[in-house]
Design a protein around this motif. Structure first.
Motif, PDB file in Angstrom:
ATOM      1  N   UNK A   1       0.852  -1.166   0.000  1.00 45.57           N
ATOM      2  CA  UNK A   1       0.000   0.000   0.000  1.00 45.57           C
ATOM      3  C   UNK A   1       0.902   1.234   0.000  1.00 45.57           C
ATOM      4  N   UNK A   2       0.494   2.241  -0.757  1.00 48.14           N
ATOM      5  CA  UNK A   2       1.243   3.495  -0.798  1.00 48.14           C
ATOM      6  C   UNK A   2       0.282   4.654  -0.592  1.00 48.14           C
ATOM      7  N   UNK A   3       0.789   5.650   0.128  1.00 44.51           N
ATOM      8  CA  UNK A   3       0.035   6.887   0.324  1.00 44.51           C
ATOM      9  C   UNK A   3       0.885   8.054  -0.156  1.00 44.51           C
ATOM     10  N   UNK A   4       0.218   9.186  -0.342  1.00 48.48           N
ATOM     11  CA  UNK A   4       0.934  10.404  -0.716  1.00 48.48           C
ATOM     12  C   UNK A   4       0.580  11.489   0.288  1.00 48.48           C
ATOM     13  N   UNK A   5       1.635  12.104   0.836  1.00 51.45           N
ATOM     14  CA  UNK A   5       1.442  13.220   1.759  1.00 51.45           C
ATOM     15  C   UNK A   5       1.079  14.478   0.975  1.00 51.45           C
ATOM     16  N   UNK A   6       0.663  15.503   1.689  1.00 55.93           N
ATOM     17  CA  UNK A   6       0.289  16.770   1.045  1.00 55.93           C
ATOM     18  C   UNK A   6       1.420  17.373   0.234  1.00 55.93           C
ATOM     19  N   UNK A   7       2.679  17.136   0.638  1.00 53.75           N
ATOM     20  CA  UNK A   7       3.817  17.696  -0.097  1.00 53.75           C
ATOM     21  C   UNK A   7       4.221  16.834  -1.292  1.00 53.75           C
ATOM     22  N   UNK A   8       3.482  15.737  -1.536  1.00 57.24           N
ATOM     23  CA  UNK A   8       3.758  14.867  -2.676  1.00 57.24           C
ATOM     24  C   UNK A   8       4.639  13.673  -2.367  1.00 57.24           C
ATOM     25  N   UNK A   9       5.144  13.569  -1.146  1.00 49.67           N
ATOM     26  CA  UNK A   9       6.004  12.451  -0.768  1.00 49.67           C
ATOM     27  C   UNK A   9       5.215  11.152  -0.754  1.00 49.67           C
ATOM     28  N   UNK A  10       5.762  10.128  -1.416  1.00 52.94           N
ATOM     29  CA  UNK A  10       5.143   8.807  -1.416  1.00 52.94           C
ATOM     30  C   UNK A  10       5.690   7.986  -0.257  1.00 52.94           C
ATOM     31  N   UNK A  11       4.806   7.307   0.447  1.00 53.41           N
ATOM     32  CA  UNK A  11       5.168   6.541   1.634  1.00 53.41           C
ATOM     33  C   UNK A  11       4.627   5.117   1.489  1.00 53.41           C
ATOM     34  N   UNK A  51       1.949  -9.327   0.664  1.00 52.19           N
ATOM     35  CA  UNK A  51       3.045  -9.821   1.479  1.00 52.19           C
ATOM     36  C   UNK A  51       2.528 -10.448   2.758  1.00 52.19           C
ATOM     37  N   UNK A  52       3.373 -10.495   3.726  1.00 55.55           N
ATOM     38  CA  UNK A  52       3.113 -11.202   4.968  1.00 55.55           C
ATOM     39  C   UNK A  52       2.566 -10.247   6.028  1.00 55.55           C
ATOM     40  N   UNK A  53       1.252 -10.055   6.049  1.00 54.85           N
ATOM     41  CA  UNK A  53       0.595  -9.184   7.013  1.00 54.85           C
ATOM     42  C   UNK A  53      -0.280 -10.021   7.934  1.00 54.85           C
ATOM     43  N   UNK A  54      -0.426  -9.567   9.178  1.00 55.36           N
ATOM     44  CA  UNK A  54      -1.275 -10.271  10.131  1.00 55.36           C
ATOM     45  C   UNK A  54      -2.160  -9.283  10.871  1.00 55.36           C
ATOM     46  N   UNK A  55      -3.300  -9.778  11.349  1.00 51.94           N
ATOM     47  CA  UNK A  55      -4.163  -8.977  12.215  1.00 51.94           C
ATOM     48  C   UNK A  55      -3.615  -9.091  13.626  1.00 51.94           C
ATOM     49  N   UNK A  56      -3.448  -7.943  14.296  1.00 55.91           N
ATOM     50  CA  UNK A  56      -2.925  -7.916  15.662  1.00 55.91           C
ATOM     51  C   UNK A  56      -3.598  -6.766  16.390  1.00 55.91           C
ATOM     52  N   UNK A  57      -4.245  -7.085  17.505  1.00 55.53           N
ATOM     53  CA  UNK A  57      -4.982  -6.101  18.293  1.00 55.53           C
ATOM     54  C   UNK A  57      -5.960  -5.346  17.406  1.00 55.53           C
ATOM     55  N   UNK A  58      -5.762  -4.063  17.171  1.00 58.02           N
ATOM     56  CA  UNK A  58      -6.722  -3.269  16.397  1.00 58.02           C
ATOM     57  C   UNK A  58      -6.197  -2.878  15.026  1.00 58.02           C
ATOM     58  N   UNK A  59      -5.435  -3.769  14.392  1.00 60.06           N
ATOM     59  CA  UNK A  59      -4.913  -3.401  13.092  1.00 60.06           C
ATOM     60  C   UNK A  59      -4.364  -4.570  12.306  1.00 60.06           C
ATOM     61  N   UNK A  60      -3.849  -4.245  11.136  1.00 63.16           N
ATOM     62  CA  UNK A  60      -3.202  -5.203  10.249  1.00 63.16           C
ATOM     63  C   UNK A  60      -1.764  -4.722  10.085  1.00 63.16           C
ATOM     64  N   UNK A  61      -0.819  -5.598  10.423  1.00 59.62           N
ATOM     65  CA  UNK A  61       0.589  -5.214  10.491  1.00 59.62           C
ATOM     66  C   UNK A  61       1.447  -6.138   9.637  1.00 59.62           C
ATOM     67  N   UNK A  62       2.525  -5.576   9.083  1.00 53.32           N
ATOM     68  CA  UNK A  62       3.549  -6.375   8.429  1.00 53.32           C
ATOM     69  C   UNK A  62       4.087  -7.320   9.501  1.00 53.32           C
ATOM     70  N   UNK A  63       3.993  -8.604   9.262  1.00 48.96           N
ATOM     71  CA  UNK A  63       4.239  -9.611  10.297  1.00 48.96           C
ATOM     72  C   UNK A  63       5.552  -9.448  11.072  1.00 48.96           C
ATOM     73  N   UNK A  64       6.694  -9.152  10.424  1.00 47.70           N
ATOM     74  CA  UNK A  64       7.928  -9.009  11.199  1.00 47.70           C
ATOM     75  C   UNK A  64       7.880  -7.894  12.260  1.00 47.70           C
ATOM     76  N   UNK A  65       7.045  -6.888  12.071  1.00 51.55           N
ATOM     77  CA  UNK A  65       6.917  -5.844  13.089  1.00 51.55           C
ATOM     78  C   UNK A  65       6.452  -6.434  14.415  1.00 51.55           C
ATOM     79  N   UNK A  66       5.598  -7.448  14.321  1.00 51.69           N
ATOM     80  CA  UNK A  66       5.036  -8.074  15.513  1.00 51.69           C
ATOM     81  C   UNK A  66       5.914  -9.226  15.992  1.00 51.69           C
ATOM     82  N   UNK A  67       6.279 -10.115  15.082  1.00 51.90           N
ATOM     83  CA  UNK A  67       7.038 -11.301  15.495  1.00 51.90           C
ATOM     84  C   UNK A  67       8.429 -10.951  16.012  1.00 51.90           C
TER      85      UNK A  67
END
Length: 100
Positions: A1-11, A51-67
């Motif tokens: 997933x990608x977002x764009x900030x008001x200044x045009x930066x892609x994240x 990719x490898x995302x999981x549901x954790x608490x109140x969100x969906x996270x890239x799995x390595x962030x949690x594991x």
């Protein structure tokens, strides 16, 4: 997933979570770590999360962030944790090898 900030930066987004009726994203900011973005204040450029995302608490996270238990340290901007996260992303081909 990608977002764009008001200044045009892609994240690139590595988590979505919900709190008090609002949607937030955790996105990777080069050279820092994960930052929080309010969904109401950014534009969604690519809504696909692959990719490898999981549901954790109140969100969906890239799995390595949690594991690997690195989410909090990344949000706080810990440089060692940032380097570890970049290693993970490189190993999975999610960022270029010269990203950092």
């Amino acid at each position: 997933m990608k977002i764009k900030e008001n200044d045009g930066t892609l994240i690139e987004i590595y988590a979505i979570y919900w709190m008090k009726g609002k949607t937030y994203f955790y996105g990777l900011v080069k050279g820092y770590g994960l930052s929080v973005f309010n969904a109401d204040k950014v534009e969604i450029i690519d809504p696909t999360m692959s990719g490898n995302f999981i549901f954790f608490e109140d969100g969906v996270f890239f799995k390595p962030l949690i594991t690997e238990k690195i989410l909090d340290d990344l949000v706080e901007g810990d440089p060692e944790t940032y380097r570890r996260f970049i290693e993970i992303l490189k190993a999975e081909g999610r960022v270029d090898l010269d990203f950092y």
